[in-house]
Scaffold this active site. Structure first.
Site, mmCIF file in Angstrom:
data_model
loop_
_atom_site.group_PDB
_atom_site.id
_atom_site.type_symbol
_atom_site.label_atom_id
_atom_site.label_comp_id
_atom_site.label_asym_id
_atom_site.label_seq_id
_atom_site.Cartn_x
_atom_site.Cartn_y
_atom_site.Cartn_z
ATOM 1 N N GLY A 1 93.431 -0.171 9.086
ATOM 2 C CA GLY A 1 94.435 -0.575 10.060
ATOM 3 C C GLY A 1 95.688 -1.137 9.418
ATOM 4 N N ASN A 2 95.544 -1.664 8.183
ATOM 5 C CA ASN A 2 96.706 -2.216 7.491
ATOM 6 C C ASN A 2 97.680 -1.138 7.031
ATOM 7 O OD1 ASN A 2 95.100 -1.110 5.556
ATOM 8 N ND2 ASN A 2 94.746 -2.994 4.413
ATOM 9 N N LYS B 1 82.770 -7.004 15.251
ATOM 10 C CA LYS B 1 83.961 -6.240 14.867
ATOM 11 C C LYS B 1 85.235 -6.951 15.317
ATOM 12 C CE LYS B 1 86.051 -2.574 13.231
ATOM 13 N NZ LYS B 1 86.033 -2.298 11.790
ATOM 14 N N LYS C 1 85.280 2.432 11.819
ATOM 15 C CA LYS C 1 85.867 3.728 11.452
ATOM 16 C C LYS C 1 85.317 4.265 10.142
ATOM 17 C CE LYS C 1 89.379 2.491 8.327
ATOM 18 N NZ LYS C 1 88.817 1.198 8.068
#
Length: 306
Positions: A9-10, A122, A207
């Site tokens: 996500g970063n 999560k 993911k």
């Protein structure tokens, strides 16, 4: 070689950045450059995280109708389309003219009896102060946990992926040479009822675990998990921490890693290699090619290092 790339996500939003379209466009453009460099010599399939984005969608939902929140499966589908569009557009701009890309919404089946539903782990959304977190607990009944770097975040159930119902069309596009972007955010979580019908469920699938399942189903050679950490570290956070280069799944089994960050990547890497994959790599986005060529990052392989 065929490589499934799991973007953290970063890659879309750096820690502390505002969640704006401009920030995400800028970061995705950088990520697309690294992916395009890799795609010069290899066939890539791209998956991505959505933690900050699905958290933002949840906040918007709560602000609009606090007593009637949108479920996480629908919010996950929204982020798959949004982030997939950004990645596809920037990849097409970075790849040679005529390259075909396609973004697919991807349902991922989970077990409704997975124990993860009883123990949310999560993290999604932004980092909150103690006062903000307490307000979210009260108003939305969210589970909040402390971040290692300070503040608190919302955590939700993260069941293991069992199957990818739409793997056939993904495989058709991959075999046709299309650069496919799929399984975003771990995929849209669905469960199969006793009558065989599928329904969405409140969860966010990791993911990296879905990417390992995807890589196995597509008979990929490499699973590449890109994040903002240069490698897997032995004794992370201790004065004598040491970056790990090449290592086997059995050796990793003897170590302990944080459940909310590096732990899922390690588990995904070990699963993929034990299922027959050539190598699983973990490291920084800008080192993508170097990780594949074993010049940076961590490589999980069946054979021990020489």
């Amino acid at each position: 070689m065929r490589i499934v790339v799991a973007l953290g996500g970063n890659a879309l939003l750096k820690r502390g950045e505002p969640m704006t379209a401009q920030a995400q466009h800028a970061n995705v453009r950088i990520a697309a450059g690294a992916l395009a460099d890799l795609a010069r010599d290899h066939q890539i399939i791209v998956a991505h995280g959505n933690g900050p984005q699905v958290g933002l969608m949840a906040l918007r939902s709560a602000a609009y109708a606090p007593d009637n929140l949108w479920p996480l499966d629908i919010l996950g589908a929204e982020t798959e389309g949004m982030i997939g569009y950004l990645i596809e557009q920037e990849l097409v701009n970075a790849l040679p003219p005529g390259t075909d890309c396609a973004t697919l919404l991807t349902r991922v089946e989970v077990d409704p009896n997975d124990p993860a539903f009883d123990e949310p782990t999560k993290p999604i959304g932004p980092v909150y102060t103690a006062a903000e977190a307490e307000l979210a607990r009260t108003e939305h009944r969210w589970t909040m946990v402390e971040e290692a770097t300070g503040g608190l975040r919302r955590v939700v159930p993260s069941p293991l992926p069992v199957a990818i119902p739409g793997i056939a069309p993904i495989r058709l596009l991959v075999e046709a040479g299309v650069c496919v972007i799929c399984a975003g955010g771990g995929g849209i979580p669905v469960v199969r009822g006793r009558d065989g019908r599928m329904e969405g469920i409140e969860a966010v699938i990791d993911k990296d675990r879905t990417s390992a399942l995807l890589a196995e189903a597509l008979e990929a050679d490499i699973l590449l998990m890109l994040t903002d950490v240069e490698a897997v570290f032995r004794d992370w956070g201790a004065p004598g921490q040491e970056a790990i280069g090449r290592i086997t799944p059995d050796a990793l089994d003897a170590m302990t890693f944080p459940a909310g960050s590096m732990g899922p990547k390690i588990a995904a890497a070990c699963d993929f290699v034990r299922a027959g994959g050539t190598m699983a790599g973990i490291g920084r986005l800008q080192d993508a090619r170097a990780i594949v060529e074993e010049r940076a990052g961590t490589q999980v392989q069946r054979e021990p290092p020489a």
